[in-house]
Design an enzyme around this catalytic site. Structure first.
Site, PDB file in Angstrom:
ATOM      1  N   LYS A   1     -80.168  13.761  61.626  1.00  0.00           N
ATOM      2  CA  LYS A   1     -79.906  13.837  63.069  1.00  0.00           C
ATOM      3  C   LYS A   1     -81.217  13.774  63.859  1.00  0.00           C
ATOM      4  O   LYS A   1     -81.335  13.019  64.816  1.00  0.00           O
ATOM      5  CB  LYS A   1     -79.143  15.142  63.353  1.00  0.00           C
ATOM      6  CG  LYS A   1     -78.695  15.302  64.794  1.00  0.00           C
ATOM      7  CD  LYS A   1     -77.411  16.102  64.884  1.00  0.00           C
ATOM      8  CE  LYS A   1     -77.610  17.596  64.666  1.00  0.00           C
ATOM      9  NZ  LYS A   1     -78.175  18.268  65.836  1.00  0.00           N
TER      10      LYS A   1
ATOM     11  N   ASP B   1     -81.877  25.305  60.505  1.00  0.00           N
ATOM     12  CA  ASP B   1     -80.475  24.899  60.702  1.00  0.00           C
ATOM     13  C   ASP B   1     -79.591  25.220  59.504  1.00  0.00           C
ATOM     14  O   ASP B   1     -78.374  25.038  59.568  1.00  0.00           O
ATOM     15  CB  ASP B   1     -80.409  23.389  60.987  1.00  0.00           C
ATOM     16  CG  ASP B   1     -80.997  23.051  62.353  1.00  0.00           C
ATOM     17  OD1 ASP B   1     -81.065  23.943  63.222  1.00  0.00           O
ATOM     18  OD2 ASP B   1     -81.403  21.886  62.543  1.00  0.00           O
TER      19      ASP B   1
ATOM     20  N   ARG C   1     -75.693  32.237  65.911  1.00  0.00           N
ATOM     21  CA  ARG C   1     -75.283  32.001  64.518  1.00  0.00           C
ATOM     22  C   ARG C   1     -75.317  33.265  63.663  1.00  0.00           C
ATOM     23  O   ARG C   1     -74.625  33.338  62.649  1.00  0.00           O
ATOM     24  CB  ARG C   1     -76.145  30.887  63.897  1.00  0.00           C
ATOM     25  CG  ARG C   1     -75.744  29.539  64.425  1.00  0.00           C
ATOM     26  CD  ARG C   1     -76.477  28.394  63.774  1.00  0.00           C
ATOM     27  NE  ARG C   1     -75.895  27.142  64.236  1.00  0.00           N
ATOM     28  CZ  ARG C   1     -76.502  25.967  64.204  1.00  0.00           C
ATOM     29  NH1 ARG C   1     -77.720  25.859  63.703  1.00  0.00           N
ATOM     30  NH2 ARG C   1     -75.891  24.888  64.638  1.00  0.00           N
TER      31      ARG C   1
END
Ligand code: S3P
Length: 753
Positions: free
Chosen positions: A330, A630, A661
């Site tokens: 990405k 991530d 998160r």
């Protein structure tokens, strides 16, 4: 605003004036839903009235329009627009004290004027309406009770309109299955001029031109799909359309002038055989046409979540096998579009991630005039415009869920000579942007944001800043380890006076630095210090995007925790600033082998073989946190399956990702029976070890792609099914996740919510 459908509607008497397609379809739907007791009809044409009576659409008719209006609770006027005033004159004296009137015309401004002229400025029981549905067929025989199902019905109430009247007309539309929306009269006429009236004018004009051609027989004989598709609407009622063009003259002329100017330009482009410009127009138009409903709503072409709710159901158990490739990286995909656009020449990208986030970046650059072909199976061709070639976008840049797009673009946009606004979805709108806005302001950028530095961001162009001065270089010590902030400032630094130096507290992904060098732009890297200077240029190149290690991470964890698993992930990017997940999993005892190592376009890649292993809990080294930033949702799942306790510290950044998160993972783990607690900057997770398992249950992904995929792989070690809610955003980073997961042994299905 849209209305709730009424369970039951009972109108004693409806009068319908004008027995055409729209009016007849509406009364047919009212009749079939038993919403009305009596329907009286009037039409100038006797045949139509008899036909409507025979078809059971009306209960009676009269040759005197006043007879049908008398005692009516709702009068529907469904006649050509310019006839509405005359009809009102005729029925004026028969309108009861409580009678509500409405119309169905394509232009609202001139009907509003007719109401004022005949019934007076204060008349509050006329509701201006327009169903966005129709057909080129007309008359009683074309009546279709389903014509409005799921179609928009625009009502344009004015200040004078009574609520009772608006409610009744809305309800009468909702029972047909139509979706009522409110708009102002002016906005309606502007929008419809462009989206409906102009295309009808063009269709009539094209057919007329071709029909007048001496060769017309040949033209019509050989005209295939293109002619048919483009001109279907030229079969519509000429009277109705004559009236619309008269009624909405000013707005139609504005739309027509704009179109004529663009068409003239396109003529030049064809005359000059300017292939790049042709591709520009055609690719922009294709993207727009492919997503036209979103465009009508002035939304991104690539939109996520809210449009559909998707839940995953993951069945317990399973083992992984196979050799496969996950989608492209990405971060690198975003940068390939950005730098390709700023380069001179044509950049060919392969392996591009066709996820919603990177597509949002791609669309933004299209909006700024860059010609971009594709993506098609990961291939994208970017026709660079050079560092100073971007153009003012027509609207705000909509960046969906993508923090990377907004943060990196902030730097770039601060240096352009046009104003820009950047917006995003609900999640992005909550994310902190001061981390980029503050240092950019220190460089001289003028940036407005919503409260607390949240999006939307409005960035002033250099031309509009006094004297159009350029940004000033900056020497900036990053307060947090963030590749997005670093990259943002480096991009601004390409345009700033003097040197821009960014110093990071810990290494973060260095794709921007590597790719800038790949495009031939000098970047000085000295330990934690990165420096760029203005005045260079980017030269187009070829970019082969490796598979995303962040997507691969789900399968690394999955194959580690599911017994008897053995998979190989091909061509994974193993940039040293991204391999935290491999280091951490290996420290936990994972069996990960790396082979076929090579470098593609300045980025190292390798194939990774992962076999099941009994993991153990560890204290995660803080220096690995930015390198695995991530991947923690997936690592938390590994920690739950480990023997012993895993402790994460120094990861407060996780609280400001697409979701909080830490909270999202701890909440979900607890629901699945895991002993996990969140701390300010991390979490403590007690693993259930080799004999344990997750319980089944329902967990919420809080619209975060990585949370959704993490709980999906937990099912491999669950004792019952796991329902993961709101997974539509998986498309932002991992299109095809469910198919790939099933292909290698994870039993997950996609269920529309
Ligand atoms: C990214 C950097 C990271 C990462 C994000 C992508 C990038 O964010 O979490 O998904 O492409 O530069 P931070 O740099 O803000 O940590």
């Amino acid at each position: 605003m849209s209305f709730q459908k009424k369970a039951h509607l009972n109108i004693p008497k409806v009068a319908i004036i004008g027995l055409g397609l729209i009016g007849c379809s509406w009364v047919k739907a009212l009749r079939s839903t038993k919403s009305v007791e009596q329907i009286s009809g009037f039409d100038r044409n006797m045949d139509s009235m008899e036909q409507a009576l025979q078809a059971g659409l009306i209960d009676d008719f009269s040759i005197d329009v006043c007879d049908v209006v008398r005692d009516a609770d709702l009068v529907i006027i469904s006649v050509p627009i310019l006839a509405v005033g005359d009809v009102l004159e005729q029925i004026k004296s028969s309108i009861g004290d409580h009678t509500i009137l409405t119309d169905v015309g394509s232009v609202k401004g001139n009907i509003s004027k007719a109401v004022t002229a005949v019934l007076g400025e204060d008349f509050d029981r006329f509701v201006l309406g327009h169903p966005i549905a129709g057909s080129e067929r007309s008359g009683v025989s074309a009546a279709d009770e389903h014509l409005f199902k799921n179609h928009k019905i625009i009502l344009t109430p004015e200040k004078r309109t009574s609520e009772v009247a608006l409610d009744l007309v809305s309800d009468a539309w909702e029972v047909t299955g139509g979706k009522v929306e409110l708009m102002t009269v002016q906005h309606h006429d502007e929008v419809l001029a462009a989206t409906s009236h102009l295309p009808h004018l063009l269709a009539y004009s094209l057919v007329d031109t071709l029909a007048n051609d001496e060769e017309n027989n040949d033209i019509f004989n050989y005209a295939a799909g293109g002619f048919r598709d483009f001109t279907r609407i030229a079969s519509s009622s000429p009277i109705m359309w004559r009236d619309i063009f008269v009624g909405n003259k000013d707005e139609v002329l504005k739309a027509l002038d704009l179109f004529t100017a663009d068409l003239q330009q396109l003529r030049e482009v064809v005359a000059n055989e300017d292939k790049t410009q042709m591709m520009g127009t055609f690719t922009r138009a294709k993207a727009a046409r492919d997503h036209f409903t979103k465009i009508l709503a002035r939304r991104a072409y690539v939109d996520s979540m809210t449009s559909q709710i998707v839940n995953y159901v993951a069945k317990p158990g399973g083992k992984l096998s196979g050799e496969f490739r996950v989608p492209g990286d990405k971060s690198i995909s975003h940068r390939s579009i950005m730098l390709g656009s700023l380069a001179e020449g044509t950049t060919e990208v392969t392996g591009f991630l066709e996820g919603e986030d990177s597509l949002a970046t791609l669309q933004s650059f299209r909006d700024m005039g860059v010609v971009i072909e594709g993506p098609h199976r990961g291939r994208v061709t970017v026709h660079g415009v050079g560092l100073h070639g971007l153009k003012t976008p027509p609207n705000a840049l909509y960046l969906g869920n993508s923090g990377t797009s907004m943060r990196l673009l902030s730097g770039l946009m601060s240096a352009q000579n046009f104003d820009v606004e950047m917006t995003g979805d609900a999640s992005l709108s909550k994310r902190p942007m001061n981390r980029v806005a503050d240092p950019l302001r220190a460089m001289g950028a003028i940036i407005d944001s919503a409260e607390n530095g949240r999006p939307p961001l409005k960035i002033k162009g250099r031309e509009t800043i006094t004297g159009g001065q350029s940004l000033k270089g900056i020497h900036y010590v990053l307060p947090m380890a963030s590749a997005q902030v670093k990259s943002c400032l480096l991009l601004a630094g390409l345009y700033a006076e003097g040197e821009t130096t960014v110093i990071e507290p810990a290494p973060t992904r260095d794709h921007t630095e590597r790719m800038l060098k790949g495009f031939g732009y000098p970047v000085e890297v000295d330990g934690p210090k990165v420096t760029v200077r203005p005045g260079g240029k980017l030269i187009a190149t070829a970019i082969d995007v490796p598979s995303d290690i962040s997507s691969a991470a789900f399968f690394m964890v999955a194959a580690s925790i599911a017994k008897d698993s053995d998979i190989t992930l091909q061509h994974v990017g193993i940039n040293p600033t991204r391999v935290g997940v491999i280091n951490i999993l290996r420290q936990m005892g994972a069996n990960i082998e790396m082979f076929n190592q090579k470098e593609v376009g300045g980025e190292p890649v390798a194939d990774l073989r992962i076999r099941s292993a009994q993991l153990k809990g560890i204290q995660i080294p803080e220096d690995q946190v930015p390198l695995a930033i991530d991947e923690f949702p997936a690592i938390f799942i590994a920690a739950a399956c480990a023997e012993g306790t895993t402790v994460l510290t120094g990861a407060e950044e996780l609280r400001v990702k697409e979701s909080d998160r830490i909270q999202a993972m701890v909440d979900g783990l607890q629901i699945l029976g895991v002993d996990a607690v969140g701390t300010e900057d991390g979490a403590i997770i007690k693993g259930f070890g080799s004999e344990g398992s997750f319980n089944g249950g329902e967990v919420d992904s809080v619209d975060d792609h990585r949370i959704a995929m993490s709980f999906t792989i937990a099912s491999l070690r669950a004792n019952a099914a796991i329902l993961v809610k709101d997974c539509a955003n998986v498309g932002t980073s991992f299109p095809g996740f469910v198919e790939l997961a099933n292909g290698c042994g994870i039993n997950v299905s996609n269920e529309a919510g």
